[in-house]
Design an enzyme around this catalytic site. Structure first.
Site, PDB file in Angstrom:
ATOM      1  N   GLU A  99      28.607  36.018  -0.278  1.00  0.00           N
ATOM      2  CA  GLU A  99      27.664  35.425  -0.122  1.00  0.00           C
ATOM      3  C   GLU A  99      27.877  34.309  -1.349  1.00  0.00           C
ATOM      4  OE1 GLU A  99      25.839  37.794  -3.942  1.00  0.00           O
ATOM      5  OE2 GLU A  99      24.939  39.025  -2.122  1.00  0.00           O
ATOM      6  N   GLY A 103      25.281  37.051 -10.445  1.00  0.00           N
ATOM      7  CA  GLY A 103      26.296  38.724  -9.800  1.00  0.00           C
ATOM      8  C   GLY A 103      27.496  38.860  -9.983  1.00  0.00           C
ATOM      9  N   ARG A 104      27.962  37.937  -9.238  1.00  0.00           N
ATOM     10  CA  ARG A 104      29.482  38.406  -7.902  1.00  0.00           C
ATOM     11  C   ARG A 104      30.118  37.441  -9.401  1.00  0.00           C
ATOM     12  NH1 ARG A 104      25.870  35.230  -4.893  1.00  0.00           N
ATOM     13  NH2 ARG A 104      26.439  33.438  -4.790  1.00  0.00           N
ATOM     14  N   LYS A 141      15.475  42.848   2.457  1.00  0.00           N
ATOM     15  CA  LYS A 141      14.713  44.086   1.935  1.00  0.00           C
ATOM     16  C   LYS A 141      13.166  43.297   1.292  1.00  0.00           C
ATOM     17  CE  LYS A 141      18.098  42.167  -2.514  1.00  0.00           C
ATOM     18  NZ  LYS A 141      18.040  41.698  -3.384  1.00  0.00           N
ATOM     19  N   GLU A 189      18.155  50.042  -4.686  1.00  0.00           N
ATOM     20  CA  GLU A 189      19.024  50.712  -4.742  1.00  0.00           C
ATOM     21  C   GLU A 189      19.210  51.508  -6.807  1.00  0.00           C
ATOM     22  OE1 GLU A 189      18.816  48.073  -3.360  1.00  0.00           O
ATOM     23  OE2 GLU A 189      20.003  47.835  -1.417  1.00  0.00           O
ATOM     24  N   HIS A 228      49.599  50.308   9.733  1.00  0.00           N
ATOM     25  CA  HIS A 228      49.375  51.435  10.089  1.00  0.00           C
ATOM     26  C   HIS A 228      48.539  51.269  11.135  1.00  0.00           C
ATOM     27  CE1 HIS A 228      53.613  52.554   9.487  1.00  0.00           C
ATOM     28  NE2 HIS A 228      53.319  52.391   8.376  1.00  0.00           N
ATOM     29  N   LYS A 249      21.396  42.682 -13.324  1.00  0.00           N
ATOM     30  CA  LYS A 249      21.384  41.557 -13.600  1.00  0.00           C
ATOM     31  C   LYS A 249      19.918  41.431 -13.825  1.00  0.00           C
ATOM     32  CE  LYS A 249      21.316  36.370 -13.543  1.00  0.00           C
ATOM     33  NZ  LYS A 249      22.170  35.291 -12.141  1.00  0.00           N
TER      34      LYS A 249
HETATM   35  O1  F6P Z   1      21.581  41.243  -3.303  1.00  0.00           O
HETATM   36  C1  F6P Z   1      22.082  40.452  -3.426  1.00  0.00           C
HETATM   37  C2  F6P Z   1      22.272  40.460  -5.040  1.00  0.00           C
HETATM   38  O2  F6P Z   1      21.192  39.931  -5.603  1.00  0.00           O
HETATM   39  C3  F6P Z   1      23.150  39.947  -5.244  1.00  0.00           C
HETATM   40  O3  F6P Z   1      23.801  39.048  -6.208  1.00  0.00           O
HETATM   41  C4  F6P Z   1      23.832  41.068  -7.339  1.00  0.00           C
HETATM   42  O4  F6P Z   1      24.851  40.955  -7.464  1.00  0.00           O
HETATM   43  C5  F6P Z   1      23.242  42.513  -6.299  1.00  0.00           C
HETATM   44  O5  F6P Z   1      22.126  41.647  -6.233  1.00  0.00           O
HETATM   45  C6  F6P Z   1      22.356  43.181  -7.743  1.00  0.00           C
HETATM   46  O6  F6P Z   1      21.928  42.840  -8.549  1.00  0.00           O
HETATM   47  P1  F6P Z   1      21.219  42.702  -9.887  1.00  0.00           P
HETATM   48  O7  F6P Z   1      22.684  42.334 -10.525  1.00  0.00           O
HETATM   49  O8  F6P Z   1      20.050  41.839 -10.330  1.00  0.00           O
HETATM   50  O9  F6P Z   1      20.801  44.530  -9.549  1.00  0.00           O
END
Ligand code: F6P
Length: 539
Positions: free
Chosen positions: A353, A267-268, A504, A212, A384, A206
């Site tokens: 979240e 995002g979620r 972060k 990452e 199990h 987003k």
């Molecule tokens: O660290 C949490 C977050 O902001 C989530 O809410 C989001 O889904 C994820 O990181 C990834 O964010 P982006 O789509 O901006 O890379």
């Protein structure tokens, strides 16, 4: 909105809970032959039997009153209308607009967003068709055989879950992979057997700034260019999904190959936006649209059904019931379908979240419990592993069981065995086994307490005909609105996530310290850990 715990209905619920805690499901069922019918609802192809919950009809009516007193109706209207209900980020919350039909109207700042939503969907469909048919070619003229989605959180969990859930509908000659973790192992294992000239990367973020994702995206770029040897190859092998065109273009992806969405999609809550591009590539545009139609059908059910027949509302209220009046700390989500193996992981972000917050909308500390911990695994595997604790542990764990009447892979007796186990677990949890029953089986007295099942352990049973794209959409929307309803009652902002920020920021500070000799100014534990790493990393 006043304080939740001062609402008269909250206090009524507290009194009522102390009475219901003394009741056993065995007695509740014995006293009412009609209980299963009374506490079952069917809507949009989803059947919910919630009779194995520790409730009476008074519980349901009090919980519905709680929803009303919490202003749920007004909150729903505000969300669907596009009010800025994400107050800390000053944003509307309009994932429901992503699946609204073409002719619908939803306004943000005076502009109807539905035409834009469908314009992106149309571009995604066109692109997906070109890749799936082999018309979209890689830099060396080969067709795309592998699609790798790079994203994390909402830009990964929804796409992974949907891909796994709908594998049966996927084009099988297209390999889908997902890279999320900044751990280089994720990248290495996802790419080690792929050829760059047949591989398409979707960089899904987003913000297009997530550490990452950007680290993985740059590694993918380097990996691809090492094989293809020409910057121009990026245009054929990388597309982006983002709300941030400037950053996409800085990365080197032509914005013609970018699929956009909007800051009013959390995002979620984004798996049915362009973030679902990998899903669409796998299952095709028609199946993707069927999934969106499922989402929309559940949106409409949520928006219009009376609370006592409203699936998301009922499920949310039951969660509040155990979370706030029985001291339950978690909810187990137990899908009896291997295709839903990533559904619990997906729900962890959606639920925790969203509602894992101790500050209320008015900025005060909540004087009540908010989100429980969501967890789970598919049945029968979980049986199990951790079911022992659910049956005989000291903790109360309400369970959501999910099953399908028809399997997508009926092999001999497998499906009947699976479903027998599904029904058996809910029955065993609710009714247990008494000491007398254990004795009657001929057990020695000393063993009796070990073999007794107290029962009275609550569960919901969600059943659908079969796992289709449409049903998946309904199931996800059911939980989205369940989470929304919980958040309204707990008075939290379900759409921000400030709690992910601090770690972060500290990581960005620590990273250069790992490789330099700079003085450290953390606590003694963190300093010692960094020093140890410095000392040992080259050994
Ligand atoms: O660290 C949490 C977050 O902001 C989530 O809410 C989001 O889904 C994820 O990181 C990834 O964010 P982006 O789509 O901006 O890379």
């Amino acid at each position: 909105m006043g304080s939740l715990i001062e609402l008269p209905v909250w206090q009524d619920l507290q009194k009522h809970a102390s009475q219901v805690q003394a009741l056993h499901l065995r007695d509740l069922f014995a006293a009412d032959a009609n209980r299963a019918q009374q506490f079952s609802v069917e809507a949009e192809g989803l059947f919910l039997d919630y009779s194995k919950n520790r409730i009476t009809s008074e519980t349901v009516s009090l919980l519905v009153k709680l929803a009303e007193a919490s202003g749920l109706r007004a909150a729903m209207d505000a969300m669907f209308r596009g009010d800025r209900i994400n107050i800390t980020e000053k944003r509307p919350v309009l994932h429901t607009a992503l699946r609204a039909p073409r002719g619908a109207e939803v306004f943000v700042d005076g502009v109807n967003v539905i035409p834009e939503v469908h314009a992106v969907l149309d571009r995604m469909s066109d692109f997906a068709n070109r890749v799936r048919s082999g018309e979209w070619l890689g830099f060396t003229g080969k067709r795309i055989r592998n699609v790798v989605n790079i994203g994390i959180g909402g830009s990964d969990l929804g796409p992974v879950m949907a891909y796994e859930a709908l594998r049966s509908y996927a084009q099988r000659d297209l390999t889908l992979r997902f890279i999320s973790n900044v751990d280089g192992t994720d990248f290495a294992e996802a790419t080690h057997d792929l050829n760059a000239d047949e591989t398409l990367f979707i960089v899904a973020s987003k913000t297009f700034g997530t550490l990452e994702t950007m680290t993985n995206a740059y590694s993918a770029r380097a990996w691809a260019l090492a094989q293809l040897g020409d910057e121009k190859a990026v245009a054929c092998h990388f597309v982006a999904v983002s709300t941030n065109a400037a950053r996409v273009s800085d990365f080197g992806i032509d914005t013609a190959n970018m699929f956009g969405f909007w800051d009013w999609v959390g995002g979620r809550y984004s798996m049915d936006s362009a973030i679902g591009l990998s899903t669409m590539l796998a299952i095709g545009p028609d199946n993707f649209r069927a999934m969106l139609a499922g989402f929309h059908a559940m949106d409409e059910h949520f928006r219009t059904a009376p609370f006592h027949e409203n699936l998301p509302v009922l499920m949310a209220l039951l969660t509040v019931w155990y979370n706030n009046f029985f001291g339950a700390q978690s909810v187990a989500v137990l899908p009896y379908d291997q295709y839903l193996k990533r559904f619990p992981a997906y729900l962890q972000q959606l639920t925790m979240e969203s509602n894992g917050k101790y500050v209320t909308l008015s900025g005060e500390r909540a004087q009540w419990e908010t989100s429980p911990i969501y967890w789970g695994e598919p049945g029968t595997n979980g049986q199990h592993s951790f079911y022992q604790l659910i049956h005989q542990g000291t903790k109360l764990i309400p369970c959501d069981f999910i099953g399908f009447v028809h399997s997508l892979n009926s092999h001999g007796p497998h499906h009947d065995i699976l479903i027998a186990n599904l029904f058996a677990q809910a029955e065993a949890l609710a009714f247990g086994k008494t000491a007398d029953q254990v004795r009657a089986e001929g057990n020695e007295e000393w063993l009796v307490p070990h073999r007794v099942f107290e029962g009275n352990r609550p569960s919901n049973m969600l059943l659908a005909d079969r796992l289709t794209p449409e049903i998946l959409g309904k199931l996800v929307a059911l939980y989205e609105h369940n989470v929304f309803t919980q958040g309204v009652i707990w008075q939290v902002d379900s759409f921000d996530q400030w709690g992910v920020e601090l770690g972060k920021v500290l990581a960005v500070q620590i990273q250069p310290e790992l490789t330099s000799g700079a003085d450290l100014h953390h606590d003694s534990s963190t300093n010692a850990l960094i020093n140890r790493y410095r000392r040992l990393r080259h050994v």
